[in-house]
Design a protein around this motif. Structure first.
Motif, PDB file in Angstrom:
ATOM      1  N   GLY A  91     -11.952   5.799   4.356  1.00 22.21           N
ATOM      2  CA  GLY A  91     -11.008   6.647   5.742  1.00 22.21           C
ATOM      3  C   GLY A  91     -10.290   4.898   6.231  1.00 22.21           C
ATOM      4  N   ALA A  92     -10.963   4.321   5.318  1.00 23.59           N
ATOM      5  CA  ALA A  92     -10.536   2.467   5.834  1.00 23.59           C
ATOM      6  C   ALA A  92     -10.307   1.597   4.981  1.00 23.59           C
ATOM      7  CB  ALA A  92     -12.136   2.638   7.188  1.00 23.59           C
ATOM      8  N   SER A 119      -3.304  10.118  -7.386  1.00 22.20           N
ATOM      9  CA  SER A 119      -2.680  11.454  -8.910  1.00 22.20           C
ATOM     10  C   SER A 119      -1.703  10.089  -8.658  1.00 22.20           C
ATOM     11  CB  SER A 119      -2.617  12.524  -8.640  1.00 22.20           C
ATOM     12  OG  SER A 119      -1.440  12.310  -8.200  1.00 22.20           O
ATOM     13  N   GLY A 120      -0.087  10.470 -10.303  1.00 23.11           N
ATOM     14  CA  GLY A 120       0.662  10.221 -11.091  1.00 23.11           C
ATOM     15  C   GLY A 120       1.379  10.626 -10.630  1.00 23.11           C
ATOM     16  N   THR A 121       1.255  12.151 -10.103  1.00 19.40           N
ATOM     17  CA  THR A 121       2.202  13.198  -9.600  1.00 19.40           C
ATOM     18  C   THR A 121       2.950  12.448  -8.234  1.00 19.40           C
ATOM     19  OG1 THR A 121       2.254  15.589 -10.696  1.00 19.40           O
ATOM     20  CG2 THR A 121       2.715  15.545  -8.709  1.00 19.40           C
ATOM     21  N   GLU A 122       1.941  12.211  -7.234  1.00 14.77           N
ATOM     22  CA  GLU A 122       1.940  11.470  -5.937  1.00 14.77           C
ATOM     23  C   GLU A 122       2.505  10.359  -6.139  1.00 14.77           C
ATOM     24  OE1 GLU A 122      -1.185  10.389  -1.826  1.00 14.77           O
ATOM     25  OE2 GLU A 122      -2.153  11.397  -3.800  1.00 14.77           O
ATOM     26  N   ALA A 123       2.273   9.614  -7.348  1.00 11.18           N
ATOM     27  CA  ALA A 123       2.831   7.919  -6.848  1.00 11.18           C
ATOM     28  C   ALA A 123       3.782   8.781  -7.569  1.00 11.18           C
ATOM     29  CB  ALA A 123       2.675   7.275  -8.943  1.00 11.18           C
ATOM     30  N   GLU A 289       7.991  -2.891   1.623  1.00  5.98           N
ATOM     31  CA  GLU A 289       7.900  -2.993   3.324  1.00  5.98           C
ATOM     32  C   GLU A 289       8.489  -2.276   3.641  1.00  5.98           C
ATOM     33  OE1 GLU A 289       8.712  -7.320   3.977  1.00  5.98           O
ATOM     34  OE2 GLU A 289       6.445  -7.486   3.594  1.00  5.98           O
ATOM     35  N   ALA A 290       9.572  -1.211   3.178  1.00  5.65           N
ATOM     36  CA  ALA A 290      10.417  -0.045   4.104  1.00  5.65           C
ATOM     37  C   ALA A 290       9.314   1.184   4.365  1.00  5.65           C
ATOM     38  CB  ALA A 290      11.177   0.605   3.408  1.00  5.65           C
ATOM     39  N   ILE A 291       8.135   1.019   3.404  1.00  6.30           N
ATOM     40  CA  ILE A 291       7.432   2.094   3.735  1.00  6.30           C
ATOM     41  C   ILE A 291       6.277   1.892   5.368  1.00  6.30           C
ATOM     42  CG2 ILE A 291       4.491   3.333   2.814  1.00  6.30           C
ATOM     43  CD1 ILE A 291       5.936   2.523   0.308  1.00  6.30           C
ATOM     44  N   THR A 292       5.958   3.340   5.424  1.00  4.42           N
ATOM     45  CA  THR A 292       4.860   2.684   6.827  1.00  4.42           C
ATOM     46  C   THR A 292       3.967   2.553   6.493  1.00  4.42           C
ATOM     47  OG1 THR A 292       4.030   5.101   6.813  1.00  4.42           O
ATOM     48  CG2 THR A 292       6.289   4.920   8.251  1.00  4.42           C
ATOM     49  N   GLY A 301      -2.395   8.848   2.755  1.00  2.00           N
ATOM     50  CA  GLY A 301      -3.857  10.133   1.828  1.00  2.00           C
ATOM     51  C   GLY A 301      -4.740   9.434   2.036  1.00  2.00           C
ATOM     52  N   THR A 302      -5.870  10.616   2.391  1.00  2.00           N
ATOM     53  CA  THR A 302      -6.899  10.243   2.810  1.00  2.00           C
ATOM     54  C   THR A 302      -7.578   9.389   1.662  1.00  2.00           C
ATOM     55  OG1 THR A 302      -6.928  12.383   4.613  1.00  2.00           O
ATOM     56  CG2 THR A 302      -9.133  11.664   3.701  1.00  2.00           C
ATOM     57  N   LEU A 303      -8.334   9.616   0.718  1.00  2.00           N
ATOM     58  CA  LEU A 303      -8.778   9.628  -0.302  1.00  2.00           C
ATOM     59  C   LEU A 303      -7.991   8.230  -1.039  1.00  2.00           C
ATOM     60  CD1 LEU A 303     -10.430  12.539  -1.689  1.00  2.00           C
ATOM     61  CD2 LEU A 303     -11.280  10.385  -0.986  1.00  2.00           C
ATOM     62  N   SER A 304      -6.483   7.643  -0.675  1.00  2.00           N
ATOM     63  CA  SER A 304      -6.214   6.292  -1.539  1.00  2.00           C
ATOM     64  C   SER A 304      -6.781   5.247  -1.130  1.00  2.00           C
ATOM     65  CB  SER A 304      -4.720   6.673  -0.177  1.00  2.00           C
ATOM     66  OG  SER A 304      -3.648   7.113  -0.776  1.00  2.00           O
ATOM     67  N   GLY A 305      -7.277   4.735  -2.187  1.00  2.00           N
ATOM     68  CA  GLY A 305      -7.633   3.249  -1.943  1.00  2.00           C
ATOM     69  C   GLY A 305      -9.260   3.891  -2.459  1.00  2.00           C
TER      70      GLY A 305
END
Length: 431
Positions: A91-92, A119-123, A289-292, A301-305
Motif C-alpha cells: 500500500g506504498a 483489472s482491465g475493467t478498472e482500466a 496529469e488531470a488525475i489525483t 486502488g489498494t492493490l494498484s501497482g
C-alpha cells in the motif's frame, strides 16, 4: 484421440454451483455456449493444461491471453517467488512500479504516463472517467460487439461474455448511463462520420478495440481507425484504444504500433501482468496529469501497482522481443491456414482470422467485419467441433465470440497436431 474423462470435473462443478452463481467467477467459464460440464484445471506448464481428471490439452486460451510465455514460465515463477518472499503488498510505492512504467513506455511510446490498476475493467472504467473529466463532456462512443469490461456505461451492446449469453444491456445499468453511451457498428466509417456530425461537440471520447478480440478476432480496418483519429481530433474528443487484449498480442508494440495510429489514451491488461491480476491506463502527459493527486479527477486502488503484479509484468515483458513475435506469427499463420484447408476439405463453411498472436475460426463463409457477421456464424457446428477438439487434446475458447492465442512455448509439432485435430473434428461433425 484421448478418452475424455470428466467425472471429477462434474463433481467439482456440482460443488461449485452451491456457493457461486453458475458455479463460476466469470460466466463464459460455465460452458453454457457449448453445453456439458466445464473442465476444472489442476495445473498448467508451458503450452499445456491438465485438468483434475488427468486430461492433457494443448492450450490456446492461455488464461484468455495473459500467458504469452505459456503456463508457469520458469523465469516468471522464480521472480514471483523472490517477490512474494519480500512481501505481497505494501500500500506504498515501490521502484517496481516505475520500472514497469518505463518498460511499457519503451515498447508503446504513446504511453507517456501510466496508472496501474488491478483489472482491465478498472482500466477502461478509469479511462472513461478521465476522458469525461478532462473534456467536461458526458457522451462516450463505443462499438457494437466491443467489450470493455463490466462497468455500467460500457455494457451497452458489448461482445464476449455478453454475446455468449445473448445480452445487449444488463439489468442494473441505469438508463441515464446508457443514454450517454452512443453505439455504432464496428468498422462502419460512414456511421462514425454521421455520429460526429450530429454529436461531435458533446462527445468526451471514443473507446475502441483496434483489433476486436471480444467477438473473436475482427481487425479494425486502417480506414476505420484513421477516421476515429481524425474525427476525435477535429471535435476535441479523446481517442481511447482498449488494448487490454491486443496490447503485446496484436504486435509487440500493440495494435497502435501495428497500425501506426497514436491514441490519446490506452488501456492495458492481461500480458502486462504476466498472468497476475493487473491492468493499466495511460497516455499523453497533459491528460494523465488531470488525475489525483496532481489534478482533481479521482482514482485510487489498494492493490494498484502491487509488487507481485509488477514483478509478473516486468519478468514477462523483459523476456519478449520482436523476434519472438516473428516466430509466433509464423506459427499462427501456419495454424490458421491449416484449419482453413481442413475446413475446405470437409465442406465446412469457415473464415479464419489472425492478427499477431491472436486467432479465431468463425463457422461462416464470411466475410467477418462486425458483430452482426459473427452472430450469423453456425453456433451448433461450433459446439460439435469444440467437444471433438477436446477429445483430440486441443483446448480452444468455449465460445464463438472469444479469441484464441498462441505462446512462445507452442511448437511446430503442436501446430501440426492441432490442424490434424481440426480435420478429425470436422470429419466427425459432418458424419
Amino acid at each position: 484421440m484421448q478418452q475424455l474423462h470428466t467425472k471429477k470435473s462434474a463433481a467439482a462443478f456440482e460443488a461449485a454451483q452451491k456457493r457461486m452463481p453458475g458455479g463460476v467467477n466469470s460466466p463464459v467459464r460455465a460452458f453454457k455456449n457449448v453445453g456439458g460440464t466445464p473442465l476444472f484445471i489442476d495445473h498448467g506448464k508451458n503450452q499445456h493444461i491438465i485438468d483434475i481428471d488427468g486430461n492433457t490439452f494443448i492450450d490456446y486460451v492461455l488464461s484468455w491471453g495473459p500467458l504469452i510465455l505459456g503456463h508457469a514460465d520458469d523465469q516468471v515463477v522464480a521472480d514471483l517467488k523472490k517477490a512474494a518472499e519480500r512481501g505481497t503488498s505494501y500500500g506504498a510505492p515501490t521502484p517496481l512500479e516505475t520500472e514497469l512504467a518505463e518498460l511499457v513506455h519503451q515498447i508503446i511510446p504513446s504511453i507517456e504516463m501510466i496508472r496501474m490498476v488491478s483489472s482491465g475493467t478498472e482500466a477502461t472504467m478509469s479511462a472513461i472517467r478521465l476522458a469525461r473529466g478532462y473534456t467536461h463532456r458526458d457522451k462516450i462512443v463505443k462499438f457494437i460487439g466491443n467489450y470493455h469490461g463490466h462497468s455500467d456505461s460500457l455494457l451497452v451492446d458489448a461482445g464476449s461474455g455478453m454475446a455468449t449469453f445473448g445480452i445487449t444491456t444488463s439489468p442494473g445499468v441505469p438508463d441515464a448511463l446508457a443514454y450517454d453511451t452512443l453505439t455504432v457498428p464496428y468498422n462502419d466509417t460512414a456511421a462514425v462520420k454521421e455520429l460526429f456530425a450530429h454529436h461531435g461537440d458533446e462527445i468526451a471520447g471514443v473507446i475502441v478495440e483496434p483489433v476486436a478480440g471480444n467477438m473473436g478476432v475482427v481487425p479494425g480496418t486502417q480506414t476505420f481507425l484513421q477516421t476515429l483519429r481524425d474525427e476525435t481530433t477535429a471535435h476535441g474528443a479523446l481517442l481511447i484504444f482498449d488494448e487490454v487484449m491486443s496490447g503485446f498480442r496484436a504486435d509487440f508494440h500493440g495494435a497502435q504500433g501495428l497500425r501506426g495510429i497514436t491514441p490519446d489514451l490506452t488501456t492495458l491488461g492481461k500480458v502486462i501482468g504476466g498472468g497476475l491480476p493487473v491492468g493499466a491506463f495511460g497516455g499523453k502527459r497533459e491528460i494523465m496529469e488531470a488525475i489525483t493527486p496532481v489534478g482533481n479527477i479521482y482514482h485510487a486502488g489498494t492493490l494498484s501497482g502491487n509488487p507481485l503484479a509488477m514483478t509478473g509484468g516486468i519478468s514477462t515483458l523483459k523476456q519478449l522481443s520482436d523476434a519472438d513475435y516473428v516466430a509466433m506469427e509464423k506459427r499462427v499463420a501456419a495454424l490458421t491456414a491449416g484449419i482453413k484447408h481442413q475446413a475446405d476439405k470437409h465442406g465446412i463453411p469457415m473464415t479464419v482470422h489472425h492478427v499477431g498472436t491472436m486467432w479465431s475460426a468463425f463457422y461462416s463463409e464470411g466475410p467477418i467485419n462486425n458483430f452482426a457477421d459473427v452472430q450469423a456464424c453456425d453456433q451448433e457446428l461450433f459446439e460439435k467441433c469444440f467437444w471433438q477438439l477436446l477429445a483430440h487434446g486441443v483446448y480452444v475458447a468455449p465460445s464463438q465470440f472469444e479469441t484464441c492465442f498462441i505462446s512462445t512455448k507452442h511448437t511446430d509439432e503442436d501446430i501440426e497436431k492441432t490442424i490434424e485435430a481440426y480435420g478429425a473434428a470436422f470429419a466427425a461433425a459432418t458424419r
